[in-house]
Enzyme design. Structure first.
Site, PDB file in Angstrom:
ATOM      1  N   ARG A 190       0.846  -1.204   0.000  1.00 23.41           N
ATOM      2  CA  ARG A 190       0.000   0.000   0.000  1.00 23.41           C
ATOM      3  C   ARG A 190       0.884   1.258   0.000  1.00 23.41           C
ATOM      4  O   ARG A 190       1.049   1.912  -1.019  1.00 23.41           O
ATOM      5  CB  ARG A 190      -0.941  -0.025   1.229  1.00 23.41           C
ATOM      6  CG  ARG A 190      -2.122   0.926   1.131  1.00 23.41           C
ATOM      7  CD  ARG A 190      -1.811   2.387   1.382  1.00 23.41           C
ATOM      8  NE  ARG A 190      -1.180   2.633   2.682  1.00 23.41           N
ATOM      9  CZ  ARG A 190      -0.785   3.831   3.086  1.00 23.41           C
ATOM     10  NH1 ARG A 190      -0.954   4.884   2.313  1.00 23.41           N
ATOM     11  NH2 ARG A 190      -0.196   3.982   4.258  1.00 23.41           N
ATOM     12  N   CYS A 237       3.897   9.588  -0.484  1.00 22.66           N
ATOM     13  CA  CYS A 237       2.484   9.940  -0.345  1.00 22.66           C
ATOM     14  C   CYS A 237       2.101  10.856  -1.490  1.00 22.66           C
ATOM     15  O   CYS A 237       2.734  11.882  -1.698  1.00 22.66           O
ATOM     16  CB  CYS A 237       2.236  10.634   0.989  1.00 22.66           C
ATOM     17  SG  CYS A 237       0.560  11.271   1.147  1.00 22.66           S
TER      18      CYS A 237
HETATM   19 ZN    ZN Z   1       3.631   6.666   4.898  1.00 22.00          ZN
END
Ligand code: ZN
Length: 312
Positions: free
Chosen positions: A17, A243
């Protein structure tokens, strides 16, 4: 002051992820599943497998349902699905394969708006609701406070604010509270102070730490966290990560680097360093680049020359 760290530290593997979500290379569902299997084979027992977010916002996670459908049948492994809201929580639970929901709240308003379209306070309420949803479905939930050490938009983040958020989220009953250095600005002294403050506020709730090695402080922060009593560390094979909503954010601390440091320090992680290094070697060509992890390049602690000959 004597160190308070324990002899066992759990590493949560986040490469499927957090590791992949910001990568440009399209990684197939089959490759993600192979990564998950290889991590389990290396000893990982809790793994963040995907996130249930809008695929337009994070295209790399568009196959969340397909990944869950084909997860290995393992009673001894906890599969985490990251969710930002009730819709994500419902999707994750509907797969029937997610054991633990990962809820995220964000320490600043600007980042919270960019990351999940709500204020920081709103993100705390959403995280609490997700934890309640998980529990009502007979599952567990973890909670992460993003940008705990600094914000890409607002800069300094108040320690009092992070502590207040941890206390609020803890009331909903997550399995742990995580402090995330989303953009990799933390330092060991900050880590120690923040963990001590949060521990005073949340009592016995275990503390997990999530570090990015953006400025080279990742491993130092891991060590400070363990000395301060953190029980769990997030890490990503190869040091993949970033991110999409945090400009300049680089990779997570690398699983093989963390495992090497801890094992050599006498702290058990349950992980096989050689299998992690093998996984890095398998993953690197898929990503089309060298991965940031150091130990995969150098190998583990050298065996004596005589043994090397015997092995050869
Ligand atoms: Zn992170």
């Amino acid at each position: 002051m004597a160190a308070v760290y324990t002899k066992t530290v759990e590493i949560v593997e986040v490469s499927p992820r957090d590791g992949l979500q910001n990568e440009k290379v399209e990684v197939s569902t089959a490759e993600k599943l192979e990564l998950i299997s290889k991590a389990i084979d290396a000893g990982v027992r809790r793994i963040e497998v995907t996130s249930f977010v809008n695929p337009r916002a994070v295209p790399q996670m568009a196959d969340a349902d397909a990944v869950c459908e084909r997860l290995p049948e393992r009673d001894d492994v906890t599969f985490i699905g990251l969710v930002m809201n009730q819709r994500g929580a419902d999707r994750a639970l509907a797969t029937g394969r997610i054991d633990q929901l990962g809820a995220v709240c964000v320490a600043t308003d600007t980042f919270a708006m960019r990351n999940q379209g709500q204020t920081s306070d709103g993100s705390v309420e959403a995280a609490k609701a997700i934890i309640e949803t998980a529990k009502a479905a007979g599952k567990t939930a973890q909670a992460t406070i993003a940008a705990s050490f600094g914000c890409p938009f607002e800069g300094e983040v108040s320690e009092a604010r992070v502590i207040e958020m941890a206390k609020a989220v803890a009331e909903a009953g997550p399995v742990e509270i995580a402090l995330a250095d989303t953009i990799g600005v933390g330092n060991p002294a900050h880590v120690t102070r923040l963990i001590e403050g949060v521990r005073d506020a949340v009592g016995n709730v275990p503390i997990r730490m999530h570090f990015h090695n953006t400025r080279g402080t990742g491993l130092a922060n891991v060590w400070a966290a363990i000395e301060a009593g953190a029980s769990t560390i997030d890490a990503s094979i190869g040091g993949l990560g970033g991110c999409p909503f945090a400009p300049g954010a680089a990779g997570n601390v690398a699983t093989e680097d963390v495992a090497y440091m801890l094992e050599r320090a006498g702290i058990n992680t349950g992980l096989s360093l050689s299998k992690l290094i093998d996984t890095n070697a398998w993953l690197s060509p898929i990503m089309g680049k060298d991965l940031p992890a150091m130990v995969a390049k150098s190998g583990g602690f050298p065996a004596p020359q005589s043994e090397k000959k015997e092995l050869a």
